[in-house]
Scaffold this motif. Structure first.
Motif, short mmCIF file in Angstrom:
data_model
loop_
_atom_site.label_atom_id
_atom_site.label_comp_id
_atom_site.label_asym_id
_atom_site.label_seq_id
_atom_site.Cartn_x
_atom_site.Cartn_y
_atom_site.Cartn_z
N LEU A 369 10.86 7.72 3.09
CA LEU A 369 11.88 6.82 2.57
C LEU A 369 11.68 6.55 1.08
CD1 LEU A 369 12.10 4.27 5.54
CD2 LEU A 369 13.74 6.06 4.93
N GLY A 370 10.42 6.43 0.68
CA GLY A 370 10.13 6.22 -0.74
C GLY A 370 10.56 7.39 -1.60
N SER A 389 8.21 0.22 -10.82
CA SER A 389 8.37 -1.17 -10.37
C SER A 389 9.35 -1.26 -9.21
CB SER A 389 8.85 -2.05 -11.53
OG SER A 389 7.95 -1.99 -12.61
N VAL A 390 10.43 -0.51 -9.30
CA VAL A 390 11.43 -0.52 -8.23
C VAL A 390 10.84 0.08 -6.95
CG1 VAL A 390 13.66 0.41 -7.49
CG2 VAL A 390 13.38 -0.46 -9.82
N VAL A 391 10.12 1.21 -7.10
CA VAL A 391 9.52 1.86 -5.93
C VAL A 391 8.50 0.93 -5.27
CG1 VAL A 391 8.10 3.79 -5.14
CG2 VAL A 391 9.92 4.19 -6.80
N LEU A 392 7.68 0.25 -6.08
CA LEU A 392 6.68 -0.66 -5.53
C LEU A 392 7.35 -1.80 -4.76
CD1 LEU A 392 3.77 -1.70 -5.28
CD2 LEU A 392 4.05 -2.82 -7.49
N THR A 393 8.41 -2.36 -5.35
CA THR A 393 9.13 -3.44 -4.67
C THR A 393 9.74 -2.93 -3.36
OG1 THR A 393 9.66 -4.40 -6.83
CG2 THR A 393 10.93 -5.19 -4.93
N PHE A 394 10.28 -1.71 -3.41
CA PHE A 394 10.86 -1.12 -2.20
C PHE A 394 9.79 -0.95 -1.12
CE2 PHE A 394 11.74 2.75 0.26
CZ PHE A 394 12.93 2.37 0.89
N VAL A 395 8.61 -0.51 -1.51
CA VAL A 395 7.52 -0.32 -0.55
C VAL A 395 7.16 -1.65 0.11
CG1 VAL A 395 5.06 0.24 -0.32
CG2 VAL A 395 6.57 1.75 -1.62
N VAL A 396 7.08 -2.72 -0.69
CA VAL A 396 6.75 -4.04 -0.14
C VAL A 396 7.82 -4.49 0.86
CG1 VAL A 396 6.44 -6.48 -0.70
CG2 VAL A 396 5.41 -4.74 -2.15
N VAL A 397 9.10 -4.32 0.47
CA VAL A 397 10.20 -4.70 1.37
C VAL A 397 10.15 -3.88 2.64
CG1 VAL A 397 12.72 -4.72 1.62
CG2 VAL A 397 11.67 -5.50 -0.52
N LEU A 398 9.90 -2.58 2.50
CA LEU A 398 9.84 -1.70 3.66
C LEU A 398 8.71 -2.09 4.60
CD1 LEU A 398 11.21 0.75 4.91
CD2 LEU A 398 9.66 2.22 3.62
N ILE A 399 7.55 -2.41 4.03
CA ILE A 399 6.42 -2.84 4.85
C ILE A 399 6.77 -4.13 5.60
CG2 ILE A 399 4.08 -3.81 4.70
CD1 ILE A 399 3.47 -1.76 2.54
N LEU A 415 1.98 -4.52 12.75
CA LEU A 415 1.72 -5.55 11.76
C LEU A 415 0.66 -5.12 10.76
CD1 LEU A 415 1.69 -8.70 14.10
CD2 LEU A 415 3.55 -7.92 12.61
N SER A 416 -0.23 -4.23 11.17
CA SER A 416 -1.31 -3.80 10.29
C SER A 416 -0.83 -2.85 9.21
CB SER A 416 -2.42 -3.12 11.12
OG SER A 416 -1.89 -2.03 11.85
N VAL A 417 0.44 -2.50 9.22
CA VAL A 417 0.96 -1.65 8.14
C VAL A 417 0.84 -2.37 6.79
CG1 VAL A 417 3.35 -2.47 8.27
CG2 VAL A 417 2.89 -0.14 7.50
N ALA A 418 0.81 -3.71 6.85
CA ALA A 418 0.69 -4.48 5.61
C ALA A 418 -0.63 -4.20 4.90
CB ALA A 418 0.80 -5.98 5.92
N LEU A 425 0.46 3.76 -2.06
CA LEU A 425 1.68 4.35 -1.52
C LEU A 425 2.70 4.62 -2.63
CD1 LEU A 425 2.15 2.31 1.78
CD2 LEU A 425 1.79 4.76 1.59
N THR A 426 2.81 3.67 -3.54
CA THR A 426 3.75 3.83 -4.66
C THR A 426 3.39 5.05 -5.51
OG1 THR A 426 4.07 1.45 -4.71
CG2 THR A 426 4.78 2.69 -6.64
N MET A 427 2.11 5.17 -5.87
CA MET A 427 1.68 6.30 -6.69
C MET A 427 1.78 7.62 -5.92
SD MET A 427 1.21 4.98 -9.54
CE MET A 427 0.69 6.50 -10.32
N THR A 428 1.55 7.57 -4.61
CA THR A 428 1.69 8.78 -3.78
C THR A 428 3.14 9.26 -3.82
OG1 THR A 428 -0.09 8.08 -2.32
CG2 THR A 428 1.44 9.71 -1.46
N ILE A 429 4.06 8.32 -3.65
CA ILE A 429 5.49 8.69 -3.71
C ILE A 429 5.84 9.26 -5.07
CG2 ILE A 429 7.83 7.71 -3.66
CD1 ILE A 429 6.69 5.65 -1.59
N GLU A 430 5.35 8.62 -6.15
CA GLU A 430 5.66 9.07 -7.51
C GLU A 430 5.11 10.48 -7.76
OE1 GLU A 430 7.11 8.85 -11.47
OE2 GLU A 430 7.56 7.72 -9.63
#
Length: 508
Positions: A369-370, A389-399, A415-418, A425-430
Motif C-alpha cells: 500500500l505504501g 513526510s506524507v508516506v510516514l504519516t500514511f504508514v502511521v494511519v495505516l497501522i 495490535l502488535s503491528v504498532a 517501513l517508510t524508508m523501505t517503501i522509499e
C-alpha cells in the motif's frame, strides 16, 4: 598493502583470542553453565535436637553449625524454637549457635535448618594453618611403643602427606602389638584419632579433628570424624580408619576440633538427628542467589548483575550482531540482495512481537500500500522531504487502521503491528520505489523478497532460546564475531548465486 594485511591479521587474531580466552575462563574457571537447562544441587539439612529440660534452672544449649567458609554457601538458615533466644558466634574457624531460655520444662524440641549449595565463584581465601606443634607428653611403655611405630613410618614416607597416611595405617594394623598398646583395647575411631595425634605430635606434625556430614538424601547418620593437617600450602584431609587422603566431594564440614557437637546446661538426655533431602534449581538462578548471599564475584561483571528490566533489553540488543552476521553471510557469500544490512535485522526485531507468519503478512500489506501511495505522489512532482513526510504519516494511519480492525475482529495479534518501526517501513517503501524506478519492477520485487527472506531467517536465528542464553551469558563471543566480520571484509571471491550464473564458464 602488505603491512595493512598484516595489521588486519594481527587485529583479527587478538579479537578472536580474547573472545575465546574470556569465554573459556567463564566456562572452565568460573563454572558458568553452557545451557539454561543445566541444574545444580540444592541441599536441605534438618538437625533435630531433643532433650529433657529441668524446671529448676535456665536452659542453655550450644551446638556447632557449619562454618560454610569452604566449598559451600548458605541460601537460607533457620533456628526454629519456642520461646528461646538465639545467638550465633564464631571462634577458631567454627560457628556455634546458642539457644537460651529462662524457664523450660519437660521434653524440648529444637530445629536447625540449612539450605545450601556449592559455592560458585570468587577467589577462595588462601589457606592458613599451623606447620609445627609441640610433642604431647608420653612416657613408659607408651613412649617405647610410639618410638617403635615411628621408626618404620619415617622410612616409608617422603613428605607430610605420606607420613600421616602411613601413621594412620600403622595405628589401624590389628596385628601390631605397639598399636594395640596405644589403643588400650579401645578401637573406636575417636581413640584411633587420639593415637594418631600422639604419634604425629612426636614428629611435630600438627593435626586437627574434622567432623563432617555426608550429603546423602534420606539417610540417618551421625557426624563422621576425619583428620586434617596443613602442609604449608593447603589442608590435607585423611580418613582415620584407612589413611585415605582427600575429603570426598559429598562431605560437608560441620565443625573442627575436639569438642562435642552439643553442650547442654539445665537439661539432660540430649539427642541430635540429621535429615537431608536434595532438590535441583536452574544453575544461573542459583548462581544469582549465591551471589546475593556472599561476597563472591561470580556475576559482578556479567550482564546478570544489571537490573531485571535492563537485562531484558540487553537480551534483545545482544542478538542484533547475530542477525547482522547472518545478513553479512547471506549477502557476501550467498549473494542474496536486500535493502542494506540493517533493515532486515530491524524488521526481524519487529517479528518478535507479531510472530513470523503474521508479521510477514503485515509487512507485505503495509509495504504494498505504501508503494502505491509513493507511486501516486511521484506524479505530483513533490520534493523528497515532503514526500517522505506524507508516506510516514500514511504508514502511521495505516497501522492505526489495521490495529483497530484487528481489535474489532478479535485478532489481538494484529495490535502488535504498532511495534513495526515506522521510520524503517517508510524508508523501505522509499528505497523500494527508487529501485523500481531505476532498475525495474522485477529487480525491486527481488530485493523486497530478499529482504523479507533475510529478515525471516534472522528472526528465527535470533529467537533460539539456547542461543539467546549463550550470547547473554558469554558476551565475549561477540569479539569472535567481530574477527569473523573483519575477515569477511577482505573477501573478494564469488558469491553462491554467481556460481550458478557463471556455471557455463566453469564447464569450459
Amino acid at each position: 598493502m602488505r603491512s595493512l594485511t598484516l595489521h588486519l591479521k594481527i587485529l583479527i587474531t587478538i579479537l578472536v583470542s580474547l573472545g575465546v580466552l574470556i569465554t573459556a575462563y567463564q566456562i572452565f574457571i568460573l563454572g558458568i553453565p553452557l545451557t539454561s537447562d543445566e541444574t545444580d544441587d540444592l541441599w536441605n539439612i534438618d538437625a533435630k535436637i531433643e532433650f529433657q529440660a529441668s524446671s529448676k534452672e535456665p536452659v542453655k544449649l550450644q551446638m556447632f553449625v557449619p562454618p560454610l567458609n569452604q566449598d559451600y554457601v548458605s541460601l537460607n538458615e533457620s533456628f526454629i524454637s519456642n520461646n528461646y533466644g538465639v545467638s550465633v558466634n564464631r571462634a577458631d574457624g567454627n560457628r556455634k549457635v546458642t539457644w537460651s531460655a529462662r524457664r523450660a520444662s519437660g521434653k524440648q524440641t529444637i530445629y536447625y535448618r540449612l539450605v545450601l549449595t556449592k559455592r560458585y565463584s570468587g577467589e577462595q581465601a588462601k589457606a592458613k594453618g599451623p606447620i609445627f606443634r609441640d610433642s604431647l607428653p608420653v612416657e613408659g611403655p607408651e613412649k617405647i611403643a610410639a618410638d617403635a611405630l615411628l621408626a618404620p613410618i619415617r622410612q616409608h614416607s617422603a613428605d607430610v602427606e605420606t607420613f600421616i597416611s602411613e601413621t594412620i595405617k600403622r595405628v589401624n594394623n590389628t596385628n601390631d602389638d605397639n598399636a594395640k598398646l596405644l589403643l588400650s583395647g579401645d578401637a573406636s575411631t575417636a581413640n584411633k584419632a587420639k593415637a594418631v595425634e600422639l604419634l604425629l605430635s612426636i614428629a611435630h606434625v600438627p593435626m586437627e579433628r574434622v567432623h563432617t556430614v555426608r550429603l546423602l538424601a534420606e539417610t540417618q547418620q551421625s557426624p563422621e570424624l576425619w583428620l586434617r593437617s596443613f602442609n604449608g600450602d593447603k589442608w590435607l584431609y585423611f580418613n582415620p580408619e584407612t589413611g585415605e587422603q582427600g575429603l570426598p566431594a559429598d562431605r560437608l564440614v560441620w565443625w573442627i576440633g575436639d569438642e562435642d557437637l552439643i553442650k547442654l546446661e539445665g537439661g539432660k538426655q540430649v539427642q541430635v538427628s540429621f535429615a537431608l533431602n536434595n532438590s535441583e534449581m536452574n544453575a544461573i538462578r542459583l548462581a544469582k542467589l549465591t551471589d546475593e548471599s556472599t561476597d563472591a564475584d561470580f556475576l559482578s561483571y556479567s550482564l546478570y548483575g544489571l537490573p531485571l528490566q535492563t537485562q531484558n533489553n540487553f537480551q534483545i540488543m545482544i542478538m542484533i550482531p547475530i542477525g547482522v552476521l547472518l545478513i553479512l553471510i547471506l549477502r557476501n557469500l550467498g549473494g542474496l540482495q536486500t535493502l542494506g544490512t540493517f533493515t532486515p535485522v530491524l524488521i526481524a526485531l519487529a517479528f518478535r512481537e507479531t510472530q513470523l507468519g503474521f508479521g510477514i503478512v503485515l509487512f507485505t500489506l503495509i509495504t504494498t500500500l505504501g508503494l502505491s501511495l509513493r507511486s501516486y505522489l511521484e506524479h505530483l512532482k513533490l520534493q523528497m522531504l515532503p514526500r517522505l513526510s506524507v508516506v510516514l504519516t500514511f504508514v502511521v494511519v495505516l497501522i492505526a487502521v489495521i490495529s483497530l480492525f484487528s481489535h474489532k475482529l478479535g485478532l489481538e495479534r494484529g495490535l502488535s503491528v504498532a511495534l513495526f518501526p515506522m521510520v524503517i517501513l517508510t524508508m523501505t517503501i522509499e528505497r523500494l520505489s527508487i529501485t523500481w524506478e531505476e532498475r525495474g519492477a522485477a529487480h525491486a520485487f527481488k530485493v523486497g523478497l530478499g529482504t523479507l527472506i533475510a529478515a525471516s531467517l534472522a528472526h528465527l536465528l535470533m529467537s533460539v532460546p539456547e542461543l539467546v542464553y549463550f550470547m547473554f551469558t558469554f558476551p565475549a563471543v561477540l569479539l569472535i564475531f567481530v574477527g569473523f566480520m573483519l575477515a569477511m571484509g577482505r573477501y573478494r571471491g564469488y558469491r553462491l548465486t554467481e556460481l550458478f550464473r557463471f556455471k557455463a564458464f566453469l564447464k569450459d
